[in-house]
Design a protein around this motif. Structure first.
Motif, short mmCIF file in Angstrom:
data_model
loop_
_atom_site.label_atom_id
_atom_site.label_comp_id
_atom_site.label_asym_id
_atom_site.label_seq_id
_atom_site.Cartn_x
_atom_site.Cartn_y
_atom_site.Cartn_z
N LEU A 1 16.35 58.37 35.20
CA LEU A 1 16.31 58.68 33.76
C LEU A 1 15.61 60.00 33.51
O LEU A 1 16.04 60.80 32.69
N ARG A 2 14.49 60.18 34.20
CA ARG A 2 13.73 61.41 33.98
C ARG A 2 14.56 62.64 34.33
O ARG A 2 14.53 63.64 33.63
N THR B 1 15.20 61.24 26.44
CA THR B 1 15.02 59.85 26.87
C THR B 1 15.38 58.85 25.76
O THR B 1 16.07 57.86 26.00
N LYS B 2 14.89 59.13 24.54
CA LYS B 2 15.15 58.23 23.42
C LYS B 2 16.64 57.99 23.25
O LYS B 2 17.09 56.88 23.01
N PHE C 1 18.19 55.66 25.79
CA PHE C 1 17.92 54.25 25.51
C PHE C 1 18.79 53.75 24.35
O PHE C 1 19.09 52.56 24.28
N GLN D 1 18.58 48.92 26.77
CA GLN D 1 17.84 48.05 27.68
C GLN D 1 17.63 48.64 29.08
O GLN D 1 16.51 48.79 29.51
N CYS E 1 11.48 56.27 41.75
CA CYS E 1 10.58 55.45 40.92
C CYS E 1 10.47 55.99 39.50
O CYS E 1 10.28 55.23 38.56
N VAL E 2 10.52 57.30 39.33
CA VAL E 2 10.34 57.88 38.00
C VAL E 2 11.50 58.81 37.69
O VAL E 2 11.81 59.68 38.47
N ILE F 1 3.48 54.52 36.04
CA ILE F 1 4.73 54.33 36.80
C ILE F 1 5.29 52.93 36.56
O ILE F 1 6.49 52.75 36.34
N ASN G 1 6.70 52.67 33.03
CA ASN G 1 7.99 53.36 32.98
C ASN G 1 9.10 52.51 33.63
O ASN G 1 10.21 52.40 33.10
N LEU H 1 9.97 49.52 31.36
CA LEU H 1 10.78 49.95 30.21
C LEU H 1 12.22 50.19 30.63
O LEU H 1 13.15 49.84 29.93
N VAL I 1 7.48 63.99 39.20
CA VAL I 1 6.76 63.06 38.31
C VAL I 1 5.87 63.89 37.38
O VAL I 1 5.17 64.78 37.85
N PRO I 2 5.93 63.61 36.08
CA PRO I 2 5.21 64.46 35.12
C PRO I 2 3.70 64.26 35.14
O PRO I 2 3.20 63.27 35.66
N GLU J 1 2.62 64.25 29.46
CA GLU J 1 4.08 64.21 29.40
C GLU J 1 4.61 62.83 29.79
O GLU J 1 5.60 62.34 29.25
N PHE J 2 3.92 62.20 30.72
CA PHE J 2 4.32 60.86 31.18
C PHE J 2 4.14 59.86 30.03
O PHE J 2 4.99 58.99 29.79
N GLN K 1 6.96 60.25 27.70
CA GLN K 1 8.17 59.62 28.25
C GLN K 1 8.15 58.10 28.03
O GLN K 1 9.15 57.48 27.69
N ASP L 1 8.83 57.49 24.38
CA ASP L 1 10.25 57.74 24.13
C ASP L 1 11.13 56.60 24.66
O ASP L 1 12.24 56.38 24.19
N SER L 2 10.63 55.91 25.68
CA SER L 2 11.37 54.79 26.26
C SER L 2 11.08 53.49 25.52
O SER L 2 11.56 52.43 25.92
#
Lengths: 104, 172
Positions: A65-66, A76-77, A80, A85, A103-104, B42, B45, B48, B113-114, B118-119, B122, B125-126
């Motif tokens: 996603l990132r 990102t918004k 979603f 979901q 992972c991110v 993490i 995130n 989510l 990875v931010p 910023e994380f 994110q 935003d999620s």
């Protein structure tokens, strides 16, 4: 490897149903896959899916996603909202790619 | 899936779970070291991304993660951390914490990875929720304006427990 038939396309999939052969995918099939999970494709949806498709061969793995937001330029918004979901997995499915493993 | 249907009539489609599974995660972030900030971020995130309702509660040193003055400047130290497998005496030398922090930030950035602020954005935003602990705010004489803008409110521990009724809980 199992195969399944979606809207008349016979495709190779993994045990869960994610496509395993990159070249078996085209946009008609992508729209059919989206319909299977209740998503109606718009231009914005396609922008994300096309980014995933073009990013995969170079990276060798599905964008997280990132990555879709920072490199693909889709907030990102919005991801979603378009793929509710579980956006990363749903996008991967529609794009005919494996689930992202980052992972991110 | 039933066993009697043929693949033509029942295509194999991944299950993305119920639209509203009701699964909920509460993460209590109590540490202000750079290396201890990331596990909570993490996991939040990831939760989510799996469609879970996710709440983070920042308390004690975890306040450094949402304090505007410190959130971009968390540090990593070798001192007291045997997992670096370096002589502990080295960690006390001048400049070592700065160097270790720099190295860790670089490793994290290299993975795409931010940084912490910023994380957090994110995560918001999620659809994630950020809460600040009332007692920590009082102890540090901080107000809502001193905290990251996306923090929803300063709340008491019991309010957090109420909000996260039925959630799985992680204390970090």
């Amino acid at each position: 490897m199992p195969t399944t038939t979606i809207s008349g396309h016979e495709i190779h999939v993994d045990d869960e149903g994610f496509m395993t052969v990159y070249d078996e995918w085209d946009e008609t099939l992508g729209a059919a896959l989206a319909a299977q999970i209740g998503i109606e494709m718009t231009d914005e949806h396609w922008k994300a899916i096309r980014f995933l498709r073009s990013d995969f061969p170079a990276q060798g793995e599905t964008a997280t996603l990132r990555r879709v937001s920072t490199v693909g330029g889709i907030p990102t918004k919005q991801l979603f909202t378009m793929f509710p979901q579980k956006p990363a997995k749903k996008m991967a499915y529609v794009a005919g790619l494996p689930k992202p493993r980052g992972c991110v | 899936m039933t066993t009697s249907t043929s693949p033509e009539t029942a295509p194999l489609v991944p299950s993305f779970g119920e639209a509203e599974s009701g699964r909920k995660l509460a993460i209590i972030c109590s540490k202000g070291n750079l290396d201890m900030a990331y596990p909570g971020l993490i996991l939040a995130n990831a939760a989510l991304g799996e469609g879970m309702e996710t709440h983070l509660f920042f308390t004690f040193w975890g306040f450094d993660m949402i304090n505007k003055k410190t959130m971009g400047d968390l540090k990593f130290t070798m001192l007291g951390n045997t997992a670096t497998h370096m002589p502990q005496g080295l960690g006390g030398l001048p400049g070592m914490t700065a160097m270790a922090t720099h190295q860790m930030k670089k490793s994290i950035a290299d993975l795409g990875v931010p940084e912490v602020p910023e994380f957090l954005q994110q995560i918001v935003d999620s659809g994630g929720h950020l809460w600040a602990c009332r007692m920590s705010a009082d102890m540090q004489h901080l107000e809502k304006d001193d905290l990251y803008d996306e923090v929803e409110a300063i709340i008491s521990a019991s309010e957090f427990i109420e909000k996260t009724d039925g959630a799985q809980l992680l204390f970090i």
